[in-house]
Design a protein around this motif. Structure first.
Motif, PDB file in Angstrom:
ATOM      1  N   SER A 119       0.828  -1.205   0.000  1.00  0.00           N
ATOM      2  CA  SER A 119       0.000   0.000   0.000  1.00  0.00           C
ATOM      3  C   SER A 119       0.863   1.256   0.000  1.00  0.00           C
ATOM      4  O   SER A 119       2.075   1.214   0.172  1.00  0.00           O
ATOM      5  CB  SER A 119      -0.913  -0.003   1.220  1.00  0.00           C
ATOM      6  OG  SER A 119      -0.130  -0.032   2.401  1.00  0.00           O
ATOM      7  N   ASP A 124       0.921   4.739   2.087  1.00  0.00           N
ATOM      8  CA  ASP A 124       0.355   5.289   3.320  1.00  0.00           C
ATOM      9  C   ASP A 124       1.093   6.548   3.761  1.00  0.00           C
ATOM     10  O   ASP A 124       2.283   6.707   3.482  1.00  0.00           O
ATOM     11  CB  ASP A 124       0.446   4.266   4.458  1.00  0.00           C
ATOM     12  CG  ASP A 124      -0.322   3.002   4.151  1.00  0.00           C
ATOM     13  OD1 ASP A 124      -1.530   3.096   3.898  1.00  0.00           O
ATOM     14  OD2 ASP A 124       0.296   1.919   4.143  1.00  0.00           O
ATOM     15  N   THR A 139       1.593   8.883   7.430  1.00  0.00           N
ATOM     16  CA  THR A 139       1.363   8.975   8.868  1.00  0.00           C
ATOM     17  C   THR A 139       1.628  10.412   9.317  1.00  0.00           C
ATOM     18  O   THR A 139       2.538  11.063   8.798  1.00  0.00           O
ATOM     19  CB  THR A 139       2.254   8.011   9.669  1.00  0.00           C
ATOM     20  OG1 THR A 139       3.625   8.270   9.340  1.00  0.00           O
ATOM     21  CG2 THR A 139       1.930   6.566   9.344  1.00  0.00           C
TER      22      THR A 139
END
Length: 173
Positions: A43, A45, A47
């Motif tokens: 994936s 991603d 944060t």
């Protein structure tokens, strides 16, 4: 004597034949097996820190700013697609209804990266309506990048004293 010599030749020939592997000299056919496997991509991603406290200022200040904390990009898709990080901000408001007039996001240079990727930044960018703030180019395989962005909130001269809150949404494509 002649009989003994013939018997010795037969014994030696039998030993040599027993040492040779049967299939190597007499292979009638062969076959190929095609083996395959799949590398499943992961994936993409981002944060972010759960919260950030910007610097405090007195009424009449033109702006306030501060660090948003660590922002990290993790790309485990195993591709050459690269990525674009964008940010958008709500208006910062206090309980009395005073509002900010603009929000600027500066991701700064990447503080770290791994894998094959060239992380870049757009510099200070208005994110009042959302905008790209950093990207990863020349990517190949899995990679990561980390930033420590600075947020600047512009205030009108008429801003009232109070506790202001806004939300910055960081996304990755």
């Amino acid at each position: 004597m002649k009989a003994l010599r013939t018997l010795g030749t037969v014994a030696v020939t039998g030993t040599v034949l027993a040492i040779l592997p049967l299939g190597s000299a007499m292979a009638a056919s062969s076959g190929d097996t095609t083996a395959t496997f799949t590398l499943a991509g992961g994936s993409l991603d981002v944060t972010t820190a759960a919260g950030a406290a910007l610097t405090n200022a007195a009424p009449g200040a033109a702006s306030v700013s501060g660090s948003l904390g660590a922002v990290g990009v993790s790309d485990t898709r195993g591709s050459t697609a690269g990525w674009v990080m964008s940010a958008a901000s709500t208006t910062f408001v206090d309980g009395a209804g005073s509002v900010s007039t603009g929000v600027s996001y500066d991701s700064g240079e990447a503080t770290a990266s791994t894998g094959t990727v060239t992380p870049t930044t757009t510099g200070a960018t208005s994110i009042t309506t959302g905008a790209p703030v950093a990207e990863g180019t020349l990517a190949s395989g899995n990679n990561t990048a980390s930033y420590t962005p600075t947020l600047t909130v512009t205030l009108p001269a008429s801003a009232l004293a109070g506790d202001y809150t806004g939300t910055v949404t960081t996304s990755i494509l």
